[in-house]
Each structure stands twice: as structure tokens, then as C-alpha cells.
Design a protein around this motif. Structure first.
Motif, mmCIF file in Angstrom:
data_model
loop_
_atom_site.group_PDB
_atom_site.id
_atom_site.type_symbol
_atom_site.label_atom_id
_atom_site.label_comp_id
_atom_site.label_asym_id
_atom_site.label_seq_id
_atom_site.Cartn_x
_atom_site.Cartn_y
_atom_site.Cartn_z
ATOM 1 N N HIS A 94 -13.666 -9.960 -15.263
ATOM 2 C CA HIS A 94 -13.837 -9.605 -16.661
ATOM 3 C C HIS A 94 -14.382 -8.483 -16.946
ATOM 4 O O HIS A 94 -14.151 -7.798 -18.157
ATOM 5 C CB HIS A 94 -14.479 -10.810 -17.342
ATOM 6 N N ARG A 95 -15.355 -7.812 -16.200
ATOM 7 C CA ARG A 95 -16.081 -6.819 -16.589
ATOM 8 C C ARG A 95 -15.458 -5.432 -15.947
ATOM 9 O O ARG A 95 -15.409 -4.440 -16.860
ATOM 10 C CB ARG A 95 -17.477 -6.688 -16.006
ATOM 11 N N LYS A 96 -14.588 -5.674 -15.089
ATOM 12 C CA LYS A 96 -14.212 -4.454 -14.442
ATOM 13 C C LYS A 96 -12.586 -4.010 -14.975
ATOM 14 O O LYS A 96 -12.299 -2.883 -15.111
ATOM 15 C CB LYS A 96 -13.838 -4.944 -12.832
ATOM 16 N N TRP A 97 -11.863 -5.142 -15.197
ATOM 17 C CA TRP A 97 -10.421 -4.853 -15.667
ATOM 18 C C TRP A 97 -10.438 -4.511 -17.187
ATOM 19 O O TRP A 97 -11.346 -4.936 -17.979
ATOM 20 C CB TRP A 97 -9.573 -6.032 -15.574
ATOM 21 N N PHE A 116 -16.664 -18.564 -10.178
ATOM 22 C CA PHE A 116 -17.743 -18.175 -11.339
ATOM 23 C C PHE A 116 -17.972 -16.610 -11.179
ATOM 24 O O PHE A 116 -17.512 -15.808 -12.232
ATOM 25 C CB PHE A 116 -18.712 -19.028 -11.492
ATOM 26 N N ARG A 117 -18.404 -16.250 -9.992
ATOM 27 C CA ARG A 117 -18.910 -14.888 -9.801
ATOM 28 C C ARG A 117 -17.690 -13.666 -9.980
ATOM 29 O O ARG A 117 -17.706 -12.828 -10.460
ATOM 30 C CB ARG A 117 -19.463 -14.589 -8.499
ATOM 31 N N GLY A 118 -16.680 -14.202 -9.239
ATOM 32 C CA GLY A 118 -15.386 -13.586 -9.103
ATOM 33 C C GLY A 118 -14.830 -13.253 -10.585
ATOM 34 O O GLY A 118 -14.332 -12.011 -11.009
ATOM 35 N N ASP A 169 -21.001 -15.864 -18.391
ATOM 36 C CA ASP A 169 -19.905 -17.086 -18.450
ATOM 37 C C ASP A 169 -18.732 -16.811 -19.109
ATOM 38 O O ASP A 169 -17.416 -17.387 -19.181
ATOM 39 C CB ASP A 169 -20.479 -18.124 -19.189
ATOM 40 N N ALA A 170 -18.463 -15.473 -19.704
ATOM 41 C CA ALA A 170 -17.510 -15.082 -20.414
ATOM 42 C C ALA A 170 -15.896 -15.105 -19.715
ATOM 43 O O ALA A 170 -15.020 -15.762 -20.176
ATOM 44 C CB ALA A 170 -17.573 -13.641 -21.030
#
Length: 314
Positions: free
Chosen positions: A46-49, A39-41, A261-262
Motif C-alpha cells: 500500500h505504501r510502495k505502489w 498484514f505487514r505485506g 491497517d490501511a
């Protein structure tokens, strides 16, 4: 954590990372720790790429990885991915996030994954949204005698089941508007009588002027705007606002940017929302004549995932 995110072979490393989680779950290891790592990964990726990298990861890595079949033993995740109603986020799926299921006719692993996901902040926000809407209905019935209410994209209208005003018949009329006839059948079974009136129709029918419900005291749409473009959202907001009586209120909601959760929803459930910030949500009201607005209220839920905007008509 995951220092390889920016490396040239990041997709290959991401597949190896999923391999490790699959191995840990398959051998009956610490399931909670493995799911936390997943979940954390996914949140980080999702935020980084950028969008292209993220989409490649979802389609080329996740969809073909054996971990997906393990995760899809969870009935909530599988339902979201399969989309048996033909669209994402249907009312049956949302019901999975309300009362936690104890017997779901699935494997023990599937149940354990479901219980883990049920406790995440996104589902908590969905449950809080239901309670907030029920409280809005109750407060409205205290202010207005037999108010008229419209719920747009109502789903199973579960908030009405938590409203004292609905149970006591202090709402004059609650129009439950939705495109899905199966959802409206549930609404009709749950609320026999004349107080709740199921009406089948789409957003398009409202935009084209084929569906309109004048003289409303309260109009709300809490699970729809996450799927609408900016232009459609603004036009719909103007039309819904125009259905209000003077003093009436329109409530809309949208999941916020950086909702944790995205990543999981998109990678394992093929469930994509349009996440927005306060300025973008405020822009929903851009087509309303400012002189018609008595008040604009904006706030977030307790876990900061959902942005609410309430517009009061002068």
C-alpha cells in the motif's frame, strides 16, 4: 522482505505470495505468523505502489483469490466488505472493534482471524477514541453546568455509555446526529429519556443550512472526516464551529497517513479512508475567521494513528 515489489511482474508475484499464505492457513499451520505476514505485506504494498498499481492488485488479485473467502470467515471483515447498510464503516462494524466478541456464530478460523485483527493498532485507536470522547464529556460537565453537546455522525454513540457525566445526568442535552435510522434506534434504546436526543440528518443537510444546532458547548465528529473531501471538510468545520457558544470547543479527528491497517482495510474489506497529515487536518479550519479562534490544539493518539484537532471559540 518482498524484494519483488518493484519488479515488472510484481502483480504475478503478489498472487504467488497470497498463494503461499492461503496454503499456510488452509493446512492449519501457524495462523498468527501467516496473518502477520499478510498484514505487514499489505502495509508495504500500500505504501510502495502508486494508486493505479495498488487498485489493480486489490481488484484483479485479491478479489479473485481464494484467500479472500478464508479471510471473510471473520465476521468483522465480511461485514466491512458486504456493507449491509450500504456504506462503509457503519456503526455495527465499529462495534466489532469495541468489546471483543467471544461467540460470533462463525467458524473457529473466522474467530481466530477476528481476534488477530481486533488487536491491531487501528482497532486500538478506535477504542481509544471512544474513551477520549467519554473523558471529554466528563471534563466538560466539570467546567460547564448542564452543557449542550452535539455529536455529528454519532453511530451508536458508545462513548456516552462510558461517560460518568451522562450516566449521572450532568449533561444538559446531547444531540446524537446521524443519517442512519437504525443507528439512531440503538441510541434511543440505550439512552431513554430526554438527555440524549437522536436526530436524523446528513452532512448535506448541515451544509445546506437545513440542520443547525446553536449555542453548543461542545461539538464533535470523530469518525466522519476520513470520508470528506478537503473543501467539504473545511466548510463543515466552519458551520460546526459557528454553532458554538463563546468558549465552546469543536473536536474533529482523522486517521493519519501511514496508518498500518490501511492496506488490509482496502484489500480485503473494500474500506477506503482519506488519510491525512497534521497540515491537512489543520486546513479544516481554513474557512474560520482567525479572530474567532481562541485556541487550536492538535495531538495524536497513543499509537500515532489518529490526529485530533480541537478548536475553541473566542
Amino acid at each position: 522482505m518482498m524484494e519483488w515489489v518493484d519488479w515488472s511482474n510484481a502483480l504475478e508475484r503478489a498472487a504467488g505470495w497470497l498463494d503461499d499464505i492461503h496454503w499456510q492457513i488452509s493446512r492449519g499451520g501457524q495462523l498468527h505468523a501467516a496473518l502477520e505476514s499478510l498484514f505487514r505485506g499489505l502495509t508495504l504494498l500500500h505504501r510502495k505502489w502508486d494508486r493505479e498499481e495498488w487498485t489493480r492488485f486489490c481488484l484483479e488479485v485479491v478479489r479473485t483469490h481464494p484467500l479472500r473467502e478464508l479471510i471473510h470467515q471473520c465476521p468483522y471483515t465480511r461485514h466491512g466488505f458486504d456493507k449491509p447498510r450500504g456504506y462503509a464503516g457503519d456503526a455495527v462494524l465499529i462495534d466489532y472493534l469495541y468489546k471483543e466478541l467471544r461467540s460470533s456464530g462463525t467458524t473457529q478460523l473466522g474467530k481466530d482471524i477476528y481476534h488477530f485483527l481486533w488487536r491491531q493498532s487501528g482497532p486500538r485507536s478506535v477504542r481509544e477514541r471512544r474513551e477520549l470522547l467519554a473523558q471529554e464529556l466528563d471534563a466538560l460537565a466539570e467546567r460547564v453546568h448542564k452543557p449542550r453537546v452535539l455529536s455529528v455522525a454519532c453511530g451508536h454513540l458508545r462513548e456516552a455509555e462510558h461517560s460518568r457525566a451522562v450516566a449521572e445526568g450532568r449533561i444538559g442535552q446531547l444531540i446524537a446526529f446521524d443519517q442512519d435510522p437504525l443507528s439512531l434506534e440503538v441510541v434511543e434504546r440505550q439512552h431513554p429519556g430526554k438527555l440524549v436526543q437522536p436526530v436524523r440528518g446528513s452532512v448535506r443537510s448541515i451544509l445546506l443550512g437545513k440542520a443547525s444546532f446553536p449555542d453548543m458547548d461542545f461539538v464533535y465528529s470523530a469518525g466522519l472526516y476520513d470520508y470528506l473531501s478537503e473543501s467539504v471538510a473545511a466548510r463543515l468545520t466552519r458551520l460546526l464551529f459557528g454553532m458554538l457558544r463563546p468558549g465552546g470547543r469543536l473536536l474533529v479527528a482523522n486517521f493519519a497517513v501511514r496508518t498500518p491497517d490501511a492496506g488490509f482495510l482496502e484489500a480485503f474489506m473494500d474500506w477506503s479512508l482519506i488519510y491525512r497529515d497534521e497540515n491537512q487536518v489543520r486546513a479544516f479550519a481554513s474557512e474560520i475567521e482567525p479572530a474567532q479562534l481562541a485556541n487550536v490544539e492538535m495531538f495524536r493518539d497513543s499509537v500515532q494513528n489518529v490526529i485530533y484537532m480541537v478548536l475553541t471559540r473566542r
